[in-house]
Design a protein around this motif. Structure first.
Motif, short mmCIF file in Angstrom:
data_model
loop_
_atom_site.label_atom_id
_atom_site.label_comp_id
_atom_site.label_asym_id
_atom_site.label_seq_id
_atom_site.Cartn_x
_atom_site.Cartn_y
_atom_site.Cartn_z
N PHE A 77 15.66 -38.37 4.40
CA PHE A 77 16.53 -38.48 5.58
C PHE A 77 17.66 -37.45 5.54
CE2 PHE A 77 20.07 -40.71 7.78
CZ PHE A 77 19.52 -40.70 9.04
N SER A 78 18.11 -37.10 4.33
CA SER A 78 19.22 -36.14 4.23
C SER A 78 18.83 -34.78 4.81
CB SER A 78 19.65 -35.95 2.76
OG SER A 78 18.78 -35.04 2.11
N GLY A 79 17.53 -34.47 4.75
CA GLY A 79 17.04 -33.21 5.32
C GLY A 79 17.24 -32.02 4.42
N THR A 80 18.18 -32.07 3.50
CA THR A 80 18.48 -30.88 2.69
C THR A 80 17.74 -30.89 1.36
OG1 THR A 80 20.41 -31.87 1.60
CG2 THR A 80 20.79 -30.74 3.70
N THR A 81 17.08 -32.00 1.03
CA THR A 81 16.31 -32.06 -0.21
C THR A 81 14.87 -31.68 0.10
OG1 THR A 81 17.75 -33.76 -1.08
CG2 THR A 81 15.60 -33.54 -2.12
N GLY A 82 14.42 -30.57 -0.47
CA GLY A 82 13.06 -30.13 -0.22
C GLY A 82 12.08 -30.83 -1.14
N ILE A 83 12.46 -30.93 -2.42
CA ILE A 83 11.55 -31.43 -3.46
C ILE A 83 12.24 -32.55 -4.22
CG2 ILE A 83 10.42 -30.83 -5.64
CD1 ILE A 83 9.08 -29.38 -3.44
N VAL A 84 11.49 -33.62 -4.49
CA VAL A 84 12.02 -34.65 -5.38
C VAL A 84 11.04 -34.85 -6.52
CG1 VAL A 84 10.98 -36.64 -4.15
CG2 VAL A 84 13.06 -36.96 -5.49
N ALA A 85 11.59 -35.07 -7.71
CA ALA A 85 10.77 -35.44 -8.87
C ALA A 85 11.44 -36.63 -9.52
CB ALA A 85 10.70 -34.27 -9.86
N SER A 86 10.63 -37.54 -10.01
CA SER A 86 11.22 -38.72 -10.63
C SER A 86 10.37 -39.18 -11.81
CB SER A 86 11.39 -39.84 -9.60
OG SER A 86 10.57 -40.93 -9.88
N GLN A 91 3.92 -36.02 -10.28
CA GLN A 91 4.14 -34.66 -9.78
C GLN A 91 5.33 -34.63 -8.83
OE1 GLN A 91 2.42 -32.11 -10.77
NE2 GLN A 91 0.78 -33.18 -11.87
N PRO A 92 6.00 -33.48 -8.71
CA PRO A 92 7.07 -33.39 -7.70
C PRO A 92 6.51 -33.56 -6.29
CG PRO A 92 6.73 -31.28 -8.84
CD PRO A 92 5.85 -32.27 -9.51
N HIS A 93 7.29 -34.19 -5.42
CA HIS A 93 6.87 -34.42 -4.03
C HIS A 93 7.64 -33.50 -3.09
CE1 HIS A 93 5.16 -38.79 -4.18
NE2 HIS A 93 4.54 -37.94 -4.97
N LEU A 94 6.94 -33.02 -2.09
CA LEU A 94 7.60 -32.26 -1.03
C LEU A 94 8.16 -33.25 -0.01
CD1 LEU A 94 8.17 -29.44 0.24
CD2 LEU A 94 6.04 -29.74 1.51
N LEU A 95 9.49 -33.21 0.21
CA LEU A 95 10.10 -34.13 1.18
C LEU A 95 10.37 -33.44 2.51
CD1 LEU A 95 12.80 -36.12 -0.85
CD2 LEU A 95 10.52 -36.86 -0.18
N ASN A 96 10.93 -32.23 2.43
CA ASN A 96 11.26 -31.47 3.65
C ASN A 96 10.95 -29.99 3.38
OD1 ASN A 96 12.80 -33.49 5.37
ND2 ASN A 96 13.94 -33.60 3.46
N ASP A 97 10.12 -29.41 4.23
CA ASP A 97 9.76 -28.00 4.04
C ASP A 97 10.97 -27.10 3.94
OD1 ASP A 97 7.08 -27.80 3.85
OD2 ASP A 97 6.72 -27.83 6.02
N THR A 98 11.96 -27.38 4.77
CA THR A 98 13.09 -26.46 4.87
C THR A 98 14.25 -26.84 3.94
OG1 THR A 98 13.93 -27.77 6.67
CG2 THR A 98 12.59 -25.85 7.26
N GLY A 99 14.11 -27.94 3.22
CA GLY A 99 15.21 -28.37 2.34
C GLY A 99 15.41 -27.36 1.21
N SER A 100 16.67 -27.02 0.95
CA SER A 100 16.96 -25.95 -0.01
C SER A 100 17.14 -26.47 -1.44
CB SER A 100 18.23 -25.21 0.43
OG SER A 100 19.31 -26.12 0.47
N TYR A 127 19.13 -28.92 -8.25
CA TYR A 127 18.96 -27.47 -8.38
C TYR A 127 18.75 -26.86 -7.00
CZ TYR A 127 17.82 -28.46 -13.30
OH TYR A 127 17.85 -28.88 -14.60
N ALA A 128 19.04 -25.57 -6.90
CA ALA A 128 18.61 -24.82 -5.72
C ALA A 128 17.13 -24.54 -5.89
CB ALA A 128 19.38 -23.51 -5.62
N ARG A 129 16.34 -24.74 -4.84
CA ARG A 129 14.90 -24.43 -4.93
C ARG A 129 14.71 -22.92 -5.10
NH1 ARG A 129 11.69 -26.87 0.02
NH2 ARG A 129 9.84 -26.06 -1.04
N LEU A 130 13.75 -22.59 -5.92
CA LEU A 130 13.41 -21.17 -6.08
C LEU A 130 12.44 -20.75 -4.99
CD1 LEU A 130 12.99 -21.19 -9.95
CD2 LEU A 130 14.99 -20.51 -8.61
N GLY A 131 11.62 -21.72 -4.54
CA GLY A 131 10.77 -21.47 -3.38
C GLY A 131 9.36 -21.01 -3.71
N SER A 132 9.10 -20.64 -4.97
CA SER A 132 7.75 -20.15 -5.26
C SER A 132 6.74 -21.29 -5.35
CB SER A 132 7.75 -19.31 -6.54
OG SER A 132 8.43 -19.99 -7.56
N SER A 133 7.13 -22.40 -6.00
CA SER A 133 6.24 -23.57 -6.09
C SER A 133 7.08 -24.78 -6.46
CB SER A 133 5.17 -23.35 -7.17
OG SER A 133 5.79 -23.40 -8.43
#
Ligand code: AHM
Ligand code: MG
Length: 316
Positions: A77-86, A91-100, A127-133
């Protein structure tokens, strides 16, 4: 200024970016829900094992899974989180394509204590996403964290947030439902009278650790809850050395605590408060993770106490 709300303090004193403020605020919202649910969990049948095991073969508590869902929903919902891992998901999950941002979570640390009404905690690392994977986004050395923190669910619900160079604590106000600044610019004592380690395992430690603890404990007071966030929080405020050494009883060192979910965020907070975090042989924040769920030996807390442990291992 004490009682300043979380968002304002993050923006004004931590100079956090808008995406970072949004992510930490969403963790705060999840924490409020979890604090509420923990209070009624015994009545709602939410205590005990879920009857499932994690990808690492550990029994999952019903509240582990519920808390994980709540946190992921708020981060999405925050929109700014692209990836979450727990800890709860392989495996890490993609939450928002554009989340940084990439957010790593230990959803309910010490959850085996819940049934006994003991403190538990949520730990986060951002962390800031690196964006490669997605895996590159979450496998960054701890020194790259933008922020880290935890929430301790105890007699009060308290969120501690660190950005580089500043650590603040916010208490959940039962009247307004806001996290309000309760301890500003926390610094931890450089040496201390306290140590926290499970001494029941002493026979499994390497000889240098055994000798160090036997000497270090003299004249000091032991404090061990067995819930990492509670042990760490006490040591952060009063000084202390938390150790979770490797178990050598099988001939190979076996460690318990996780680098990415526990070691790195707590080491980042400790360093920001003037303390230190180490494996005993190297700085935790300098390790390049190779596996999201990898485990490490941990020595964390007052700077001089951590240095004394490192010196004892070097002299081995
Ligand atoms: P968990 O992730 O299964 O909850 O285990 C982590 C907990 C930490 O909170 C605590 O520091 C440690 O396990 C205690 O372990 P032990 O009971 O072996 O001393
Ligand atoms: Mg844990």
């Amino acid at each position: 200024m004490l009682h300043s709300p979380l968002n304002r303090q993050l923006a004004e004193r931590h100079h956090a970016s808008a995406p970072l403020v949004a992510a930490i605020s969403s963790l705060g919202r999840a924490a409020k829900r979890i604090a509420f649910e923990l209070r009624g969990a015994g009545l709602a049948g939410l205590l005990g094992d879920a009857g499932t095991t994690s990808h690492q073969g550990e029994a999952q508590q019903k509240l582990d899974l519920h808390a994980n869902d709540l946190i992921c929903a708020e981060l999405r919902f925050s929109g700014t989180t692209g990836i979450v891992a727990s800890e709860e998901i392989e495996q890490p999950h993609l939450l928002n394509d554009t989340g940084s941002l990439a957010v790593l979570i230990d959803t309910l640390d010490g959850s085996s204590n819940i049934d006994a009404n003991m403190p538990v905690g949520m730990i986060f690392s951002i962390y800031a996403r690196l964006g490669s994977s997605p895996s590159a986004d979450v496998l960054q050395p701890g020194c790259q964290q933008l922020a880290a923190g935890y929430v301790i669910f105890s007699s009060a619900t308290v969120m501690v947030v660190a950005t580089s160079g500043r650590v603040d604590a916010f208490t959940l106000c039962p009247y307004t439902g806001d996290f309000l600044l309760s301890l500003a610019a926390i610094t931890t004592p450089v040496t201390s009278q306290y140590y926290s380690v499970n001494e029941g395992y002493a026979a499994t430690w390497d000889p240098a650790t055994q000798q160090f603890v036997a000497a270090h404990r003299i004249g000091r007071r032991g404090r061990y809850v067995g819930a990492l966030v509670a042990d760490f929080h006490r040591n952060l405020l009063y000084g202390g050395l938390f150790l979770y050494p490797a178990d050598h009883s099988s001939g190979q060192p076996v460690t318990k605590l996780r680098l990415c979910y526990e070691g790195n965020p707590l080491a980042f907070i400790a360093e920001a408060a003037g303390g230190a975090g180490s494996t005993g042989r190297q700085r935790l924040l300098a390790i390049q993770p190779t596996n999201l769920h990898q485990r490490v030996a941990i020595a964390i807390g007052s700077r001089d106490d951590v240095a004394a442990y490192e010196a004892a291992l070097r002299a081995q």
